[in-house]
Design an enzyme around this catalytic site. Structure first.
Site, PDB file in Angstrom:
ATOM      1  N   ASP A   1       4.960 -23.528-100.192  1.00 40.41           N
ATOM      2  CA  ASP A   1       5.487 -22.366-100.919  1.00 40.41           C
ATOM      3  C   ASP A   1       5.679 -21.180 -99.963  1.00 40.41           C
ATOM      4  O   ASP A   1       6.354 -20.214-100.307  1.00 40.41           O
ATOM      5  CB  ASP A   1       4.522 -21.957-102.050  1.00 40.41           C
ATOM      6  CG  ASP A   1       5.065 -22.320-103.420  1.00 40.41           C
ATOM      7  OD1 ASP A   1       6.275 -22.584-103.528  1.00 40.41           O
ATOM      8  OD2 ASP A   1       4.281 -22.334-104.380  1.00 40.41           O
TER       9      ASP A   1
ATOM     10  N   GLN B   1       0.696 -23.782-108.702  1.00 39.88           N
ATOM     11  CA  GLN B   1       1.649 -23.127-109.602  1.00 39.88           C
ATOM     12  C   GLN B   1       1.077 -21.796-110.102  1.00 39.88           C
ATOM     13  O   GLN B   1      -0.013 -21.749-110.646  1.00 39.88           O
ATOM     14  CB  GLN B   1       1.978 -24.064-110.784  1.00 39.88           C
ATOM     15  CG  GLN B   1       3.050 -23.513-111.699  1.00 39.88           C
ATOM     16  CD  GLN B   1       4.406 -23.348-111.002  1.00 39.88           C
ATOM     17  OE1 GLN B   1       4.857 -24.232-110.278  1.00 39.88           O
ATOM     18  NE2 GLN B   1       5.049 -22.201-111.192  1.00 39.88           N
TER      19      GLN B   1
ATOM     20  N   LYS C   1       9.627 -30.014-110.577  1.00 43.73           N
ATOM     21  CA  LYS C   1       9.393 -30.185-109.138  1.00 43.73           C
ATOM     22  C   LYS C   1       9.010 -31.639-108.846  1.00 43.73           C
ATOM     23  O   LYS C   1       9.490 -32.238-107.880  1.00 43.73           O
ATOM     24  CB  LYS C   1       8.304 -29.215-108.663  1.00 43.73           C
ATOM     25  CG  LYS C   1       8.802 -27.774-108.610  1.00 43.73           C
ATOM     26  CD  LYS C   1       7.672 -26.750-108.462  1.00 43.73           C
ATOM     27  CE  LYS C   1       8.225 -25.336-108.575  1.00 43.73           C
ATOM     28  NZ  LYS C   1       7.191 -24.280-108.554  1.00 43.73           N
TER      29      LYS C   1
END
Ligand code: NDP
Length: 294
Positions: free
Chosen positions: A121, A98, A54
């Site tokens: 997200d 994460q 990412k």
């Protein structure tokens, strides 16, 4: 193979290029750089790989990328304090925690803390709530589900009026992808482990999204001729013919399904690459929201 292959790598590349162009324009206009901060707790190797990909993707798109690493022994308070600090930092536009967090940490409490304007997200309950409410528009849409829709749209597959079957009802894939298909005017059936006659349900579908986590579970005989098949699954299975001893397969028996479907995504190279591409799109959007440019 009669089915047309949906090339997720090429489509993701196009989305990433668009995000890079928009980033360059925003940097020129504001003198500031859209920046994603990732929080990595512990030493899960898969999480480390995801976070570094990412970060690399951000840098390739001309965006800023910061990774905050905390040890697996970090306390709930330490993780939450870091999220609060990133919420308050005007140089951070998107925050990504994460998952999974190490055992003992309360993931939901951490996700709930992320500022709505930085929730790239799209997992904040407010964003998910708005996604499933009629007439409401979430700030951010979760990346993998949004990637599935982007693959359909950019392949010219009509969603409005289509019968869609989503197999899987997780918070991160099944439920949001079903909501997105519904918002795009498909008639959606959500299937799960207690669904009766799953093959029959899938056979009704013009669009099938498989997000189950079981290798090659959806068979070719379940697919309606001409249907579009989006395979979200990523499963590692043993393959002695490979040097690594393993290979990746999806939740759909690709070879069989490709004989019947109209369109199909491969694994790897289908939905997978879209997740990072949509994360870049969301980070650009976060920057624009925070600078009154959205
Ligand atoms: P979860 O394990 O959270 O959910 C799986 C879903 O599948 C559940 O709703 C479960 O039903 C359903 N299911 C399980 N067994 C059956 C069965 N026998 N028949 C019908 N339904 C069944 O998985 P995720 O949603 O997190 O992930 C799904 C897949 O997608 C995985 O392979 C994962 O690796 C992949 N993935 C890929 C991503 C990407 O491409 N970037 C991102 C995220 C996930 P029930 O609710 O009843 O238990």
């Amino acid at each position: 193979m009669p089915a047309k292959l949906i090339d997720g790598k090429a489509i993701a590349e196009a989305v990433r290029r668009e995000a890079a162009e928009e980033t360059a324009a925003l940097v020129a206009k504001t003198g500031m750089t859209p920046t994603l901060a990732a929080v990595l707790v512990g030493d899960n190797p898969a999480s480390q790989t995801y976070v570094s990909s990412k970060g690399r993707a951000c840098e390739e798109a001309g965006m800023g990328s910061i990774t905050h690493r905390l040890p697996a022994t970090a306390t709930q308070t330490e993780v939450e304090d870091l999220v609060r600090q990133l919420n308050a930092d005007p140089n951070v536009n998107g925050i990504l925690v994460q998952l999974p967090l190490p055992k003992g940490l309360n993931e939901q409490a951490v996700l709930d803390l992320i500022s709505l304007n930085k929730d790239v997200d799209g997992f904040h309950p407010m964003n998910i709530g708005q996604l499933v409410m009629k007439g409401r528009i979430p700030q951010f849409i979760p990346c993998t589900p949004n990637g599935c829709i982007e693959l359909l749209v950019r392949s010219g597959i009509a969603i409005a009026g289509a019968d869609a079957v989503v197999v899987g009802r997780s918070n991160i894939v099944g439920i949001p992808v079903a909501a997105l298909l519904n918002n795009a005017d498909a008639t959606v059936t959500i299937c799960h482990s207690k669904t009766r006659d799953l093959p029959d349900k899938v056979r009704q579908a013009d669009i099938v999204v498989a997000a189950i986590g079981r290798p090659e579970f959806v068979k070719g005989a379940w697919i309606k001729p001409g249907a579009a098949v989006i395979d979200v699954g990523i499963n590692r299975i043993a393959d002695p013919s490979r040097k690594s001893g393993a290979r990746l397969v999806g939740d759909v028996a690709f070879g069989e399904a490709a004989e019947v479907a109209g369109y199909i995504t491969p694994v790897p190279g289908g939905v997978g690459p879209m997740t990072i591409a949509m994360l870049l799109t969301n980070t650009v959007r976060a920057f624009k929201i925070q600078h009154g440019l959205a």
